[in-house]
Design a protein around this motif. Structure first.
Motif, PDB file in Angstrom:
ATOM      1  N   ILE A 129       0.839  -1.199   0.000  1.00 26.65           N
ATOM      2  CA  ILE A 129       0.000   0.000   0.000  1.00 26.65           C
ATOM      3  C   ILE A 129       0.874   1.250   0.000  1.00 26.65           C
ATOM      4  N   LYS A 130       1.874   1.271   0.861  1.00 24.63           N
ATOM      5  CA  LYS A 130       2.743   2.446   0.995  1.00 24.63           C
ATOM      6  C   LYS A 130       3.474   2.757  -0.298  1.00 24.63           C
ATOM      7  N   THR A 131       3.953   1.732  -0.982  1.00 18.52           N
ATOM      8  CA  THR A 131       4.742   1.931  -2.209  1.00 18.52           C
ATOM      9  C   THR A 131       3.901   1.845  -3.472  1.00 18.52           C
ATOM     10  N   ASP A 132       2.610   1.537  -3.321  1.00 17.87           N
ATOM     11  CA  ASP A 132       1.731   1.273  -4.467  1.00 17.87           C
ATOM     12  C   ASP A 132       2.325   0.175  -5.342  1.00 17.87           C
ATOM     13  N   GLY A 133       2.895  -0.836  -4.686  1.00 17.34           N
ATOM     14  CA  GLY A 133       3.482  -1.954  -5.404  1.00 17.34           C
ATOM     15  C   GLY A 133       2.434  -2.773  -6.123  1.00 17.34           C
TER      16      GLY A 133
ATOM     17  N   GLN B   2      -3.930   0.530 -15.670  1.00 16.37           N
ATOM     18  CA  GLN B   2      -3.201   1.657 -16.253  1.00 16.37           C
ATOM     19  C   GLN B   2      -2.112   2.171 -15.320  1.00 16.37           C
ATOM     20  N   ASN B   3      -2.188   1.785 -14.040  1.00 18.35           N
ATOM     21  CA  ASN B   3      -1.183   2.221 -13.068  1.00 18.35           C
ATOM     22  C   ASN B   3      -0.430   1.021 -12.493  1.00 18.35           C
ATOM     23  N   ASN B   4      -0.096   0.065 -13.378  1.00 11.71           N
ATOM     24  CA  ASN B   4       0.743  -1.074 -13.017  1.00 11.71           C
ATOM     25  C   ASN B   4       0.113  -1.960 -11.936  1.00 11.71           C
ATOM     26  N   ASN B   5      -1.205  -1.975 -11.866  1.00 14.65           N
ATOM     27  CA  ASN B   5      -1.912  -2.811 -10.892  1.00 14.65           C
ATOM     28  C   ASN B   5      -1.451  -2.549  -9.459  1.00 14.65           C
ATOM     29  N   GLY B   6      -1.172  -1.278  -9.143  1.00 14.78           N
ATOM     30  CA  GLY B   6      -0.726  -0.935  -7.800  1.00 14.78           C
ATOM     31  C   GLY B   6      -1.796  -1.192  -6.759  1.00 14.78           C
ATOM     32  N   LEU B   7      -1.406  -1.683  -5.597  1.00 17.65           N
ATOM     33  CA  LEU B   7      -2.382  -2.003  -4.556  1.00 17.65           C
ATOM     34  C   LEU B   7      -3.047  -0.744  -4.012  1.00 17.65           C
ATOM     35  N   ARG B   8      -2.274   0.311  -3.768  1.00 11.33           N
ATOM     36  CA  ARG B   8      -2.890   1.554  -3.278  1.00 11.33           C
ATOM     37  C   ARG B   8      -3.867   2.104  -4.314  1.00 11.33           C
ATOM     38  N   THR B   9      -3.500   2.010  -5.592  1.00 13.81           N
ATOM     39  CA  THR B   9      -4.405   2.449  -6.652  1.00 13.81           C
ATOM     40  C   THR B   9      -5.679   1.613  -6.648  1.00 13.81           C
TER      41      THR B   9
ATOM     42  N   LYS C 139       3.366 -20.916  -9.501  1.00 12.28           N
ATOM     43  CA  LYS C 139       3.194 -19.465  -9.354  1.00 12.28           C
ATOM     44  C   LYS C 139       3.370 -18.751 -10.692  1.00 12.28           C
ATOM     45  N   LYS C 140       4.252 -19.259 -11.538  1.00 12.20           N
ATOM     46  CA  LYS C 140       4.439 -18.661 -12.856  1.00 12.20           C
ATOM     47  C   LYS C 140       3.163 -18.764 -13.692  1.00 12.20           C
ATOM     48  N   ILE C 141       2.472 -19.894 -13.564  1.00 12.53           N
ATOM     49  CA  ILE C 141       1.201 -20.058 -14.284  1.00 12.53           C
ATOM     50  C   ILE C 141       0.184 -19.043 -13.786  1.00 12.53           C
ATOM     51  N   LEU C 142       0.105 -18.858 -12.466  1.00 10.98           N
ATOM     52  CA  LEU C 142      -0.827 -17.879 -11.910  1.00 10.98           C
ATOM     53  C   LEU C 142      -0.510 -16.477 -12.425  1.00 10.98           C
ATOM     54  N   LEU C 143       0.771 -16.149 -12.498  1.00 11.41           N
ATOM     55  CA  LEU C 143       1.172 -14.810 -12.937  1.00 11.41           C
ATOM     56  C   LEU C 143       0.904 -14.579 -14.419  1.00 11.41           C
ATOM     57  N   THR C 144       1.151 -15.586 -15.228  1.00  9.63           N
ATOM     58  CA  THR C 144       1.053 -15.396 -16.682  1.00  9.63           C
ATOM     59  C   THR C 144      -0.368 -15.537 -17.210  1.00  9.63           C
ATOM     60  N   THR C 145      -1.180 -16.359 -16.578  1.00 13.00           N
ATOM     61  CA  THR C 145      -2.518 -16.613 -17.138  1.00 13.00           C
ATOM     62  C   THR C 145      -3.673 -16.375 -16.169  1.00 13.00           C
ATOM     63  N   ARG C 146      -3.377 -16.061 -14.903  1.00 14.74           N
ATOM     64  CA  ARG C 146      -4.471 -15.896 -13.929  1.00 14.74           C
ATOM     65  C   ARG C 146      -4.441 -14.544 -13.230  1.00 14.74           C
ATOM     66  N   THR C 147      -3.642 -13.597 -13.730  1.00 13.60           N
ATOM     67  CA  THR C 147      -3.557 -12.291 -13.079  1.00 13.60           C
ATOM     68  C   THR C 147      -4.881 -11.546 -13.127  1.00 13.60           C
ATOM     69  N   ASP C 148      -5.544 -11.549 -14.273  1.00 13.63           N
ATOM     70  CA  ASP C 148      -6.811 -10.813 -14.407  1.00 13.63           C
ATOM     71  C   ASP C 148      -7.869 -11.294 -13.424  1.00 13.63           C
ATOM     72  N   PRO C 149      -8.151 -12.599 -13.339  1.00 12.74           N
ATOM     73  CA  PRO C 149      -9.148 -13.024 -12.341  1.00 12.74           C
ATOM     74  C   PRO C 149      -8.711 -12.737 -10.910  1.00 12.74           C
ATOM     75  N   PHE C 150      -7.394 -12.791 -10.650  1.00 11.74           N
ATOM     76  CA  PHE C 150      -6.918 -12.486  -9.303  1.00 11.74           C
ATOM     77  C   PHE C 150      -7.188 -11.027  -8.954  1.00 11.74           C
ATOM     78  N   VAL C 151      -6.835 -10.106  -9.846  1.00  9.26           N
ATOM     79  CA  VAL C 151      -7.061  -8.679  -9.596  1.00  9.26           C
ATOM     80  C   VAL C 151      -8.544  -8.395  -9.457  1.00  9.26           C
ATOM     81  N   ARG C 152      -9.343  -8.990 -10.313  1.00  9.22           N
ATOM     82  CA  ARG C 152     -10.794  -8.782 -10.257  1.00  9.22           C
ATOM     83  C   ARG C 152     -11.359  -9.256  -8.923  1.00  9.22           C
ATOM     84  N   HIS C 153     -10.877 -10.407  -8.467  1.00  8.53           N
ATOM     85  CA  HIS C 153     -11.353 -10.936  -7.187  1.00  8.53           C
ATOM     86  C   HIS C 153     -10.914 -10.040  -6.031  1.00  8.53           C
ATOM     87  N   LEU C 154      -9.695  -9.513  -6.096  1.00  7.67           N
ATOM     88  CA  LEU C 154      -9.195  -8.656  -5.024  1.00  7.67           C
ATOM     89  C   LEU C 154     -10.019  -7.367  -4.947  1.00  7.67           C
ATOM     90  N   ILE C 155     -10.389  -6.811  -6.088  1.00  2.78           N
ATOM     91  CA  ILE C 155     -11.256  -5.631  -6.102  1.00  2.78           C
ATOM     92  C   ILE C 155     -12.596  -5.960  -5.454  1.00  2.78           C
TER      93      ILE C 155
END
Length: 345
Positions: free
Chosen positions: A102-106, A324-331, A279-295
């Motif tokens: 959150i602090k670094t918008d990583g 558009q902002n690198n999927n930052g957590l703070r964003t 983990k590589k599979i999650l990063l390369t092909t499952r990032t979108d559903p992960f981000v959507r679920h986190l939102i």
């Protein structure tokens, strides 16, 4: 929401308490309804030490960390869990990591895999990291670089690995369900009501994987387990409190050792040989559903209601802005709290 209602919802979402004078002044003037003013207030509140309440409560809900300790492991096998109060350190690692993002918008992808984490001496010892020899108890938690690729991300954290086990042993099925629900946002369906509970014939099985394969031989079990089990096999190299292992424990001293097979094949046909490749599979092909679920989880926490199919359009818009902002957590948190979902009854 009217200005005072919005101020109250925002304050309880991020601080778990009533608004401060700054937020109340913005509400009194009506300026809180302006997007830029609301954005500034969100960023100010996230930067405040009081936002620790958001981190603690959100992680308790999202990763089920509130259940940590409900099924304690066998004392003789995991004495350090009790003697060193490991559950407290386990939770703190996840909290420190999340607050840092959150602090670094990583990027939120670091929640799946990362080359660093935060540990104290107790966790460094549990993870068998080089820092176990240099850290002191009074040093508390320190950010450390992970040369060992087997740890980075929440799935390599002892808190998650412990809460997704039953305290006595691990199960690819249990951990697979955890990954499906909490990381990918897919809740496996329950068995159909008309299907009776059947105990498959697992005689002759010599390992956990053998037993599961025999279980999947049953047509009534195969469809769901085809989607669940591959998500859990990679985590079998971690025991019930998150220690790394290459073999299953022997039931008796003279029993043969069974090497752990942490490979798997996803329903999509993708294969992995170990946890690192998973983990590589999650990063390369499952990032979108992960981000959507986190939102969705952030909005559920902030509004106090579950997201409905009608909300999916706005969630997609939030996800587009976050990307558009690198999927930052703070964003991600900020855009979620700026949305009409949060600002409406």
């Amino acid at each position: 929401l009217a200005p005072y209602d919005l101020a109250s919802r925002l304050s309880y979402a991020l601080w778990a308490g009533p608004p401060d004078s700054n937020l109340m002044q913005a509400a009194e003037s009506g300026q809180l309804l302006e997007e830029e003013i609301l954005r500034a207030q969100i960023l100010r509140m996230l930067a405040s030490p009081r936002s620790r309440e958001f981190t603690n409560r959100f992680l308790d809900a999202w990763l089920n960390l509130r259940d940590l300790g409900n099924m304690p492991p066998v004392r003789k096998d995991t004495w350090a869990y009790y003697a060193e109060d490991l559950p407290t350190s386990m939770k703190q690692e996840a909290r420190e990591f999340f607050r840092h993002l959150i602090k670094t918008d990583g990027p939120v992808t670091r929640l799946i895999d990362s080359d660093y984490t935060f540990v104290d001496k107790k966790l460094a010892k549990l993870y068998n990291l080089p820092e176990k020899d240099t850290l002191r108890l009074k040093d508390g938690f320190k950010k450390i670089a992970l040369k060992d690729k087997r740890r980075g991300g929440v799935l390599g954290m002892a808190a998650v690995l412990t809460v997704s086990a039953n305290g006595v042993e691990t199960s690819p099925i249990t951990r697979g369900v955890f990954v499906s629900e909490n990381i990918l946002g897919v809740i496996p369906p329950p068995p159909p009501d008309e299907v009776p509970l059947i105990e498959p014939d697992t005689r002759g099985a010599t390992s956990v994987r053998d037993r599961i394969e025999k279980h999947r031989a049953s047509e009534t079990c195969a469809e769901c387990h085809r989607k669940i089990d591959p998500l859990g096999f990679s985590l079998e190299t971690f025991d019930q409190i998150g220690r790394w292992r290459d073999h299953y424990p022997r039931p008796k001293k003279k029993s043969p050792k069974h090497k752990i097979d942490s490979s798997g094949e996803m329903p999509s046909g993708e294969t992995y040989a170990n946890f690192i490749e998973f983990k590589k599979i999650l990063l390369t092909t499952r990032t979108d559903p992960f981000v959507r679920h986190l939102i969705s989880k952030v909005l559920t926490h902030a509004t106090g209601r579950h997201m409905e199919p009608l909300d999916h359009f706005q969630i997609a818009e939030i996800q587009s802005r976050v990307a558009q902002n690198n999927n930052g957590l703070r964003t991600l948190i900020t855009e979620s709290l700026l949305s009409q979902i949060f600002r409406s009854r």
